[in-house]
Design an enzyme around this catalytic site. Sequence first.
Site, short mmCIF file in Angstrom:
data_model
loop_
_atom_site.label_atom_id
_atom_site.label_comp_id
_atom_site.label_asym_id
_atom_site.label_seq_id
_atom_site.Cartn_x
_atom_site.Cartn_y
_atom_site.Cartn_z
N SER A 15 33.30 -8.48 63.39
CA SER A 15 32.31 -9.51 63.10
C SER A 15 32.66 -10.88 63.69
CB SER A 15 32.17 -9.66 61.57
OG SER A 15 33.38 -10.14 60.99
N SER A 18 37.69 -6.71 62.28
CA SER A 18 36.82 -7.78 62.78
C SER A 18 37.53 -8.89 63.54
CB SER A 18 36.03 -8.40 61.62
OG SER A 18 35.03 -7.51 61.19
N LYS A 38 35.37 -19.88 62.29
CA LYS A 38 34.36 -18.85 61.98
C LYS A 38 33.47 -19.32 60.84
CE LYS A 38 33.97 -13.88 60.92
NZ LYS A 38 34.71 -12.61 60.69
#
Length: 490
Positions: free
Chosen positions: A153, A177, A75
Amino acid sequence: MTDLNTLTIAAARDGLKKGDFTSAELTEACLTAIDAADALGAFVHKTPEKAMEQAKSADARGEGGALNGIPLGIKDLFCVRGVDSQAASRILEGFRPEYESTVTTKLWASGAVMLGKLNMDEFAMGSSNESSVYGDAVNPWKVDDRKLTPGGSSGGSATAVAADLCLGATGTDTGGSIRQPAAFTGITGLKPTYGRCSRFGIVAFASSLDQAGPMTKDVRDAAILLREMAGHDPLDSTSVDIAVPDFEAALTGDIKGKTIGLPKEYRVDGMPEEIDRLWSEGRQMLVDAGAKVVDVSLPHTKYALPTYYVIAPAEASSNLARYDGVRFGRRAVPDQGDGVTEMYEKTRAEGFGDEVKRRIMVGTYVLSAGFYDAYYNRARKVRTLIKRDFDEVFAQGVDAILTPTTPSAAFGLGEMAHADPVQMYLNDVFTVTVNLAGLPGISVPTGQGATGLPLGLQLIGRPFEEGDLLNVAYALERAAGFVAKPDRWW
């Protein structure tokens, strides 16, 4: 073998050990899949040279760490030395850190291979991956002519794992998330106990809520990846000095005698019938596996969302004050006669997206002198009550709590973006309590809705008992038998 990218981490590990294929071949399969999947917007900084170098090193080592030769996606919130690390924000344009996050340091030490950086909501603020400077990440599941959100997210991580672009990925979870995008894309997502994984080198959103975790194709892979991500770190003052067990060894699937709680407060008004049905089916699966299921009460659940949306923006406002265009990242070009204050203002106005600006303003407001007690201090007190609710349930002998992960299946990109922001925030209704209480939570794909989109159930565990939580999740996964994959349209 051309479909090596579809393997789980466990299967790839076993194949590498037996010599069925090399890490270079495995990595090449993933890189080929990534290059063919630009339409999904998952990988935003590709690192093929680094990947092949690490893969060849893994092959040369032969026997290595638990992840030796396994290709992963990272990420964009995790700092990786020499690789663009933007947190999906324009304000960090061109930022290449000279240091490595503790989590990625551990992964490389274990022999993992880095395929690249993954899309996300800007500074991890969002539930649909629509606030990214790179553009939207797209859910690989498609049931009509719409492009669907992968959730947020960690939307890029979820998309990459679900579309077999990588064998596993790192995510972060501040209010859901990891778990919400996992549910939207039919994968497994684990948010560990707060303090289990180091936050050092992960761009901060809300420091008392943020936690890194694995996003994988199944529960076993989550156990394998978590063990390599977790551990005490003196560079993070909130990292807990506690032994990291062999989570994979805990996966017996035997949950006879375990007590699972069903919180009545999670049966919210307007819950879609398919979510309610999935929850009931999950309850029955656990009963059939030998667990005892009891009704429990978490009375302060109704205050969780407002509490979260006071505390998280307050901490974000404080954390994001450092992005001023002076020391690193983007700096606005000043007009003639502008001073340093104008430069700060223009930099932050240009660099931050609308959702981040909204949360900074909310956070600054609730921390201001006249409102600190009315909002921030009150939210902190309610947070304590939410944690106490969980403590009391676990004190009654409950081993895990079963809830839906999300209030719906994945929705279309753009369908909520211009609506009332509160409607978007409601996507976190089942997940934020876990962050507020610092508990571990996992989303397991357990079914499909009427349109064929995946749906997930969430299990919440006791603090630092991820092994037990993973074992209950493993039993649920085996009972559900979810094996559906998205049709390849990209």
